[in-house]
Design a protein around this motif. Structure first.
Motif, PDB file in Angstrom:
ATOM      1  N   LYS A   1      33.964  30.727  36.920  1.00  0.00           N
ATOM      2  CA  LYS A   1      33.556  31.523  35.759  1.00  0.00           C
ATOM      3  C   LYS A   1      34.046  32.966  35.885  1.00  0.00           C
ATOM      4  O   LYS A   1      34.412  33.583  34.874  1.00  0.00           O
ATOM      5  CB  LYS A   1      32.039  31.477  35.581  1.00  0.00           C
ATOM      6  N   MET A   2      34.074  33.515  37.097  1.00  0.00           N
ATOM      7  CA  MET A   2      34.644  34.850  37.291  1.00  0.00           C
ATOM      8  C   MET A   2      36.134  34.837  36.964  1.00  0.00           C
ATOM      9  O   MET A   2      36.670  35.762  36.347  1.00  0.00           O
ATOM     10  CB  MET A   2      34.413  35.318  38.723  1.00  0.00           C
ATOM     11  N   LYS A   3      36.818  33.764  37.357  1.00  0.00           N
ATOM     12  CA  LYS A   3      38.251  33.649  37.055  1.00  0.00           C
ATOM     13  C   LYS A   3      38.493  33.615  35.542  1.00  0.00           C
ATOM     14  O   LYS A   3      39.446  34.222  35.029  1.00  0.00           O
ATOM     15  CB  LYS A   3      38.829  32.405  37.722  1.00  0.00           C
ATOM     16  N   LYS A   4      37.632  32.898  34.819  1.00  0.00           N
ATOM     17  CA  LYS A   4      37.768  32.866  33.357  1.00  0.00           C
ATOM     18  C   LYS A   4      37.488  34.238  32.749  1.00  0.00           C
ATOM     19  O   LYS A   4      38.158  34.654  31.792  1.00  0.00           O
ATOM     20  CB  LYS A   4      36.818  31.822  32.761  1.00  0.00           C
TER      21      LYS A   4
ATOM     22  N   CYS B   1      31.526  42.743  46.894  1.00  0.00           N
ATOM     23  CA  CYS B   1      30.247  42.308  46.345  1.00  0.00           C
ATOM     24  C   CYS B   1      30.122  40.800  46.505  1.00  0.00           C
ATOM     25  O   CYS B   1      31.121  40.096  46.675  1.00  0.00           O
ATOM     26  CB  CYS B   1      30.079  42.719  44.883  1.00  0.00           C
ATOM     27  N   SER B   2      28.892  40.305  46.463  1.00  0.00           N
ATOM     28  CA  SER B   2      28.623  38.867  46.596  1.00  0.00           C
ATOM     29  C   SER B   2      27.723  38.398  45.472  1.00  0.00           C
ATOM     30  O   SER B   2      26.725  39.054  45.138  1.00  0.00           O
ATOM     31  CB  SER B   2      27.945  38.565  47.939  1.00  0.00           C
ATOM     32  N   LEU B   3      28.066  37.244  44.900  1.00  0.00           N
ATOM     33  CA  LEU B   3      27.210  36.555  43.942  1.00  0.00           C
ATOM     34  C   LEU B   3      26.396  35.516  44.694  1.00  0.00           C
ATOM     35  O   LEU B   3      26.694  35.182  45.836  1.00  0.00           O
ATOM     36  CB  LEU B   3      28.053  35.843  42.878  1.00  0.00           C
ATOM     37  N   ASP B   4      25.367  34.970  44.060  1.00  0.00           N
ATOM     38  CA  ASP B   4      24.681  33.827  44.661  1.00  0.00           C
ATOM     39  C   ASP B   4      25.204  32.545  44.012  1.00  0.00           C
ATOM     40  O   ASP B   4      26.120  32.578  43.189  1.00  0.00           O
ATOM     41  CB  ASP B   4      23.160  33.951  44.534  1.00  0.00           C
ATOM     42  N   GLY B   5      24.620  31.400  44.400  1.00  0.00           N
ATOM     43  CA  GLY B   5      25.177  30.102  44.016  1.00  0.00           C
ATOM     44  C   GLY B   5      25.210  29.809  42.536  1.00  0.00           C
ATOM     45  O   GLY B   5      26.051  29.027  42.080  1.00  0.00           O
ATOM     46  N   ASP B   6      24.302  30.418  41.745  1.00  0.00           N
ATOM     47  CA  ASP B   6      24.340  30.182  40.297  1.00  0.00           C
ATOM     48  C   ASP B   6      24.686  31.448  39.526  1.00  0.00           C
ATOM     49  O   ASP B   6      24.584  31.496  38.305  1.00  0.00           O
ATOM     50  CB  ASP B   6      23.022  29.580  39.799  1.00  0.00           C
ATOM     51  N   ALA B   7      25.099  32.487  40.261  1.00  0.00           N
ATOM     52  CA  ALA B   7      25.634  33.733  39.677  1.00  0.00           C
ATOM     53  C   ALA B   7      24.640  34.492  38.805  1.00  0.00           C
ATOM     54  O   ALA B   7      25.004  35.034  37.761  1.00  0.00           O
ATOM     55  CB  ALA B   7      26.920  33.450  38.897  1.00  0.00           C
ATOM     56  N   ASP B   8      23.370  34.546  39.248  1.00  0.00           N
ATOM     57  CA  ASP B   8      22.444  35.441  38.558  1.00  0.00           C
ATOM     58  C   ASP B   8      22.042  36.634  39.440  1.00  0.00           C
ATOM     59  O   ASP B   8      21.262  37.483  39.012  1.00  0.00           O
ATOM     60  CB  ASP B   8      21.206  34.700  38.032  1.00  0.00           C
ATOM     61  N   ARG B   9      22.579  36.700  40.662  1.00  0.00           N
ATOM     62  CA  ARG B   9      22.333  37.846  41.540  1.00  0.00           C
ATOM     63  C   ARG B   9      23.670  38.436  41.994  1.00  0.00           C
ATOM     64  O   ARG B   9      24.652  37.715  42.155  1.00  0.00           O
ATOM     65  CB  ARG B   9      21.586  37.438  42.810  1.00  0.00           C
ATOM     66  N   ILE B  10      23.652  39.730  42.259  1.00  0.00           N
ATOM     67  CA  ILE B  10      24.824  40.380  42.836  1.00  0.00           C
ATOM     68  C   ILE B  10      24.377  41.528  43.727  1.00  0.00           C
ATOM     69  O   ILE B  10      23.422  42.240  43.391  1.00  0.00           O
ATOM     70  CB  ILE B  10      25.787  40.901  41.744  1.00  0.00           C
ATOM     71  N   ILE B  11      25.025  41.682  44.870  1.00  0.00           N
ATOM     72  CA  ILE B  11      24.823  42.855  45.713  1.00  0.00           C
ATOM     73  C   ILE B  11      26.194  43.353  46.163  1.00  0.00           C
ATOM     74  O   ILE B  11      27.144  42.580  46.283  1.00  0.00           O
ATOM     75  CB  ILE B  11      23.931  42.574  46.935  1.00  0.00           C
ATOM     76  N   TYR B  12      26.294  44.661  46.379  1.00  0.00           N
ATOM     77  CA  TYR B  12      27.518  45.288  46.872  1.00  0.00           C
ATOM     78  C   TYR B  12      27.334  45.688  48.334  1.00  0.00           C
ATOM     79  O   TYR B  12      26.191  45.828  48.814  1.00  0.00           O
ATOM     80  CB  TYR B  12      27.848  46.535  46.048  1.00  0.00           C
TER      81      TYR B  12
ATOM     82  N   PHE C   1      28.115  42.964  37.379  1.00  0.00           N
ATOM     83  CA  PHE C   1      29.354  43.361  38.047  1.00  0.00           C
ATOM     84  C   PHE C   1      30.146  44.328  37.163  1.00  0.00           C
ATOM     85  O   PHE C   1      30.599  45.391  37.613  1.00  0.00           O
ATOM     86  CB  PHE C   1      30.187  42.111  38.359  1.00  0.00           C
ATOM     87  N   LEU C   2      30.304  43.968  35.894  1.00  0.00           N
ATOM     88  CA  LEU C   2      31.042  44.837  34.973  1.00  0.00           C
ATOM     89  C   LEU C   2      30.300  46.146  34.736  1.00  0.00           C
ATOM     90  O   LEU C   2      30.924  47.204  34.563  1.00  0.00           O
ATOM     91  CB  LEU C   2      31.285  44.115  33.651  1.00  0.00           C
ATOM     92  N   LEU C   3      28.973  46.109  34.734  1.00  0.00           N
ATOM     93  CA  LEU C   3      28.177  47.333  34.582  1.00  0.00           C
ATOM     94  C   LEU C   3      28.445  48.289  35.745  1.00  0.00           C
ATOM     95  O   LEU C   3      28.717  49.474  35.534  1.00  0.00           O
ATOM     96  CB  LEU C   3      26.691  46.982  34.518  1.00  0.00           C
ATOM     97  N   VAL C   4      28.361  47.784  36.968  1.00  0.00           N
ATOM     98  CA  VAL C   4      28.590  48.631  38.144  1.00  0.00           C
ATOM     99  C   VAL C   4      30.000  49.204  38.133  1.00  0.00           C
ATOM    100  O   VAL C   4      30.202  50.412  38.366  1.00  0.00           O
ATOM    101  CB  VAL C   4      28.341  47.840  39.449  1.00  0.00           C
TER     102      VAL C   4
END
Length: 552
Positions: free
Chosen positions: A231-234, A287-298, A438-441
């Protein structure tokens, strides 16, 4: 008023249920913030019953589409889960959580019928109402089987449905709201996965339009070998050319055993170290996403490979500071107020920074995204992020209307207003969304012309530690209402002892709350120095162990 059950429908339910028997376990299943989550081999019947509840929920909501997401987020691949999404993309209304639990724990056809009847009558569900459910799953191998169980329930209840295949959890939330607002004056977005990317990319283009220049260094995204990778690639395909240099690692979705394995947001946050495949040099932005991409940390490393984490607290303060600046520059600071919502697990230094430096109000709530979201939704602009990286920024209708009506008095006001308006579309308004955040940061860092070094320098985290103490009865540990679970009401002797211990440490803070899943309590502590933090938490754990704990 009693509502009659449709006997033909229920016969179809019982027939379909024969193919999805309840797992042979005496344990009861619980519906929490993450819905149901457990070993995937226990979930077939649970998912079938969730389909029944989702159908009833749609009827109760006047035929609006209800979402069902099959995912276990940061859990290993052998686990899975399922949760229900309400009409505006929010989590299932708390009053309906017990219905989901009752249905999943029905062990006989008679109990299933009684549960079904109970929901119809208690929630006053009209059988003649239309019903629609949309659903998706993450990349776990068990997802395809669980989708069949869900479809069986929906077909038995004559429920219209749309299978969106593999999506991130926030994309499913987006689609639920988009589906239910399509005929409104201001639809949330195009009802398709493609529409999600179009909305984010358009808003991102507008949000960075007045930035001096895009970030001059690349950003590397660890996708946890989960659904976030494709989904990030798309998403990248839709972003304006040259706006961001994005490198992707940990994108092996064809290898289930790699999902969240030594990578992803939860691993990095919990272990306080870089993920597998990390190749960053000093001050490279990762940065890292979690398995279903609702979390992100840098995070990044300094010289000497010193690890530095930029977690949900850091994202919240970055977002609040930037949005606050835009509100002031646009001339809206006397019209729109901003608040940050935190749990007790937020680092005390972040709270002090918000209150003393940003001059913004901090509100505390109980642990759990649904509590944070609820409080944030009551503000003009509510910023919330859990430390684990799950969060978003909510703009009230009042705030959006004020932005829409405001007439800028200068070029600077106009640019700030245009950026602010773009953020209302860039930031997912339904749930924490790693791709949106991610885009916000990246937008904020571009505007500020900051590297991770400047971001980290905004404040210094207090050393902190989270420990677990096993106890004989976790239900004995209850919190004082209105304290965001930071003070214990019972056992009566424990809180005074915690206060006594904490008083001996500079900047000391400690609280204890019962685990939701095991006979244990969680002990969180902070102090000015690392060794004081370790000592504080150890002393509290020792006291709990002597008072009512049990040996591990």
């Amino acid at each position: 008023m009693a509502y009659d059950i449709n006997e033909d429908e229920f016969k179809a339910i019982l027939k379909a249920a024969e193919d999805w028997p309840r797992a042979d376990t005496l344990a009861d299943f619980s519906y929490g913030t993450a819905g149901f989550r457990m070993r995937a081999d226990l979930l077939d019947y649970v998912v079938f019953t969730v389909g029944l509840v989702a159908s009833l929920r749609s009827r109760k909501c006047a035929g609006n589409a209800i979402g069902v997401m099959i995912t276990a987020s940061h859990n290993p691949a052998e686990d899975n889960g399922v949760k229900i999404v309400d009409p505006m993309g929010e989590m299932l209304m708390s009053d309906w959580e017990p219905y989901a639990k009752f249905m999943a724990n029905a062990r006989t056809p008679e109990q299933l019928r009684n549960c079904f009847m109970h929901i119809i009558n208690t929630a006053q569900v009209h059988d003649h109402n239309a019903r629609k459910v949309i659903f998706a799953r993450d990349t776990r191998p068990s997802g395809a089987r669980l989708v069949r169980a869900l479809k069986a329930a929906l077909e038995a209840t004559n429920t219209e449905y749309v299978d969106y295949g593999i999506l991130t959890t926030p994309q499913l939330h987006y689609l639920v709201k988009a589906t239910n607002t399509v005929k409104m004056d201001k639809p949330y977005g195009e009802v398709s996965e493609e529409g999600y990317y179009k909305k984010l990319s358009k808003a991102f283009s507008e949000a960075i339009n007045h930035a001096t220049r895009p970030p001059s260094t690349p950003v590397t995204v660890d996708c946890a070998n989960g659904v976030g990778a494709p989904k990030m690639k798309k998403l990248i395909e839709h972003l304006p050319e040259g706006a961001l240099d994005i490198q992707i690692v940990n994108d092996r979705i064809e290898s289930p055993e790699d999902l969240n394995n030594h990578c992803g947001a939860d691993f990095v946050k919990t272990s306080q170290r870089v993920p597998q495949s990390f190749t960053g040099k000093a001050f490279d932005r990762w940065c890292s996403l979690d398995g279903d991409a609702d979390r992100i940390i840098y995070y990044f490393v300094e010289e000497g490979k010193v690890f530095r984490l930029l977690d949900g607290d850091r994202i919240a303060t970055l977002a609040a500071a930037f949005i606050g600046e835009l509100v002031r520059k646009a001339g809206l600071d006397e019209v729109i107020t901003i608040a940050i919502v935190q749990t007790a697990y937020a680092n005390g230094a972040s709270t002090k920074y918000v209150e003393q430096n940003l001059k913004l109000k901090v509100e505390f709530t109980n642990t759990g995204v649904k509590h944070l979201h609820h409080v944030a939704a009551m503000k003009d602009i509510g910023v919330y992020f859990e430390a684990n990286g799950h969060g978003t920024v909510l703009f009230s209708e009042r705030a959006v209307k004020a932005m829409r009506k405001h007439q800028p008095q200068s070029t600077a006001q106009m640019e700030a207003l245009e950026t602010l308006r773009a953020l209302t579309d860039l930031i997912n308004q339904t749930v924490g969304d790693a791709l949106s955040d991610f885009l916000l940061v990246e937008t904020i860092l571009a505007h500020k012309e900051w590297t991770v070094k400047e971001w980290l320098a905004t404040y210094t985290d207090l050393p902190n530690k989270l420990a677990k103490c096993l106890v004989t009865d976790r239900s004995a540990y209850t919190s004082v209402p209105g304290t965001a679970e930071q003070r214990l009401a019972t056992p009566a002797r424990v809180q005074p002892k915690i206060d006594e211990i904490v008083s001996k440490y500079r900047d000391g803070r400690c609280f204890v709350r019962a685990s939701g899943t095991e006979d244990a309590v969680r002990v969180y502590g902070e102090a000015a120095e690392v060794y004081d933090t370790e000592d504080l938490v150890a002393k509290v754990c020792d006291f709990i162990g002597s008072y009512g704990g049990k040996s591990p």
